[in-house]
Design an enzyme around this catalytic site. Structure first.
Site, PDB file in Angstrom:
ATOM      1  N   GLY A  59       8.912   2.727  -5.219  1.00 29.88           N
ATOM      2  CA  GLY A  59       9.589   3.854  -4.574  1.00 29.88           C
ATOM      3  C   GLY A  59       8.874   5.185  -4.676  1.00 29.88           C
ATOM      4  N   THR A  60       7.544   5.165  -4.835  1.00 30.62           N
ATOM      5  CA  THR A  60       6.862   6.466  -4.920  1.00 30.62           C
ATOM      6  C   THR A  60       6.897   7.182  -3.562  1.00 30.62           C
ATOM      7  OG1 THR A  60       4.675   5.492  -4.570  1.00 30.62           O
ATOM      8  CG2 THR A  60       5.372   5.780  -6.843  1.00 30.62           C
ATOM      9  N   ASN A  61       6.838   6.428  -2.469  1.00 31.17           N
ATOM     10  CA  ASN A  61       6.993   7.059  -1.148  1.00 31.17           C
ATOM     11  C   ASN A  61       8.412   7.591  -0.982  1.00 31.17           C
ATOM     12  OD1 ASN A  61       4.631   6.844   0.891  1.00 31.17           O
ATOM     13  ND2 ASN A  61       4.569   4.904  -0.217  1.00 31.17           N
TER      14      ASN A  61
ATOM     15  N   MET B 177       9.076  -4.993   1.686  1.00 36.00           N
ATOM     16  CA  MET B 177       8.201  -6.160   1.738  1.00 36.00           C
ATOM     17  C   MET B 177       8.824  -7.375   2.436  1.00 36.00           C
ATOM     18  SD  MET B 177       5.758  -4.524   0.620  1.00 36.00           S
ATOM     19  CE  MET B 177       4.366  -5.603   0.364  1.00 36.00           C
TER      20      MET B 177
ATOM     21  N   ILE C 252      10.181  -8.970   6.367  1.00 32.80           N
ATOM     22  CA  ILE C 252       9.985  -8.763   7.800  1.00 32.80           C
ATOM     23  C   ILE C 252      11.360  -8.725   8.467  1.00 32.80           C
ATOM     24  CG2 ILE C 252       9.051  -9.803   9.907  1.00 32.80           C
ATOM     25  CD1 ILE C 252       6.813 -10.978   8.071  1.00 32.80           C
ATOM     26  N   LEU C 253      11.616  -7.663   9.222  1.00 31.04           N
ATOM     27  CA  LEU C 253      12.901  -7.556   9.919  1.00 31.04           C
ATOM     28  C   LEU C 253      12.890  -8.469  11.139  1.00 31.04           C
ATOM     29  CD1 LEU C 253      13.247  -3.673   9.778  1.00 31.04           C
ATOM     30  CD2 LEU C 253      14.589  -5.333   8.459  1.00 31.04           C
TER      31      LEU C 253
ATOM     32  N   ASN D 104       7.271   2.416   9.884  1.00 36.21           N
ATOM     33  CA  ASN D 104       6.725   1.781   8.683  1.00 36.21           C
ATOM     34  C   ASN D 104       5.457   2.500   8.234  1.00 36.21           C
ATOM     35  OD1 ASN D 104       6.313  -0.327   6.699  1.00 36.21           O
ATOM     36  ND2 ASN D 104       4.742  -1.177   8.042  1.00 36.21           N
TER      37      ASN D 104
ATOM     38  N   HIS E 231       1.890   1.603   6.317  1.00 40.79           N
ATOM     39  CA  HIS E 231       1.096   0.426   5.947  1.00 40.79           C
ATOM     40  C   HIS E 231      -0.202   0.884   5.266  1.00 40.79           C
ATOM     41  CE1 HIS E 231      -0.232  -3.697   6.113  1.00 40.79           C
ATOM     42  NE2 HIS E 231      -1.416  -3.244   6.508  1.00 40.79           N
TER      43      HIS E 231
END
Ligand code: GAR
Length: 185
Positions: free
Chosen positions: A14-16, A88, A90-91, A105, A107
């Protein structure tokens, strides 16, 4: 200013997310984080949700059922934007179409190069001269949606997976926020 109701999806550290929370607390940053969705009950990022009292939803079960539950919550919280910040999973195409609004997203490579997992290993194996991160729209095809922005750095002789990860993530924090501002202008 009117802020966009936003939901952030995470799976890990969760750093972003942290950077996005800090920015969203600023008067002129255009999002309000109303909900956090997490695919891993042990994710460190959940501590941030608790610290800032942001409602969160954890799931690890059946994807189909889960996505239906998430869609209901997104509606309840009037979410207009989803940010995948180290998510991590895939929707499904059905989820993306049902939500019907922007999903973005981040990446850890210069897309279209090195989609999917283990990007830093791939970058080193291919002896790339530079790498970085990409912010892009999410479509049903993995890491293929329209690119909003990229940031790069040149790879040093002694770089390894750990150092590339650190350098890439340092770029990610500003890249994500810049991309959000670019979109909402
Ligand atoms: C980030 O580096 C992000 O680019 C990557 O996961 C990391 C999450 O870090 N995302 C992907 O690989 C998605 N395919 P964080 O949890 O510390 O923000």
């Amino acid at each position: 200013m009117v802020k966009i109701n936003t939901c952030i999806f995470i799976s890990g550290k969760g750093t972003n997310l942290k950077k996005l929370i800090l920015n969203s607390n600023k008067y002129n940053f255009p999002i309000k984080i109303k909900l956090i969705v997490c695919s891993n009950k042990k994710a460190e990022g959940l501590k941030l949700a608790k610290k800032w009292s942001i409602p969160f939803l954890i799931f690890q079960d059946n994807q189909n059922l889960t996505e239906k539950k998430i869609l209901v919550k997104l509606k309840n919280y009037k979410i207009d934007l989803i940010l995948l910040a180290g998510y991590m999973r895939i929707l499904s195409k059905r989820f993306i179409l049902s939500f019907g609004k922007s999903i973005i997203n981040i990446h850890p490579s210069l897309l279209p190069k090195f989609k999917g997992l283990n990007t830093f290993e791939k970058v080193l194996n291919r002896k790339e001269r530079k790498t970085g991160c990409t912010v892009h729209f999410v479509t049903e095809k993995l890491d293929e949606g329209k690119i909003i922005l990229k940031k790069f750095f040149y790879i040093e002789k002694n770089d390894n997976v750990a150092s590339l990860k650190k350098k890439t993530q340092n770029l990610e924090y500003n890249a994500f926020s810049e991309a959000i501002i670019k979109l909402t202008r």
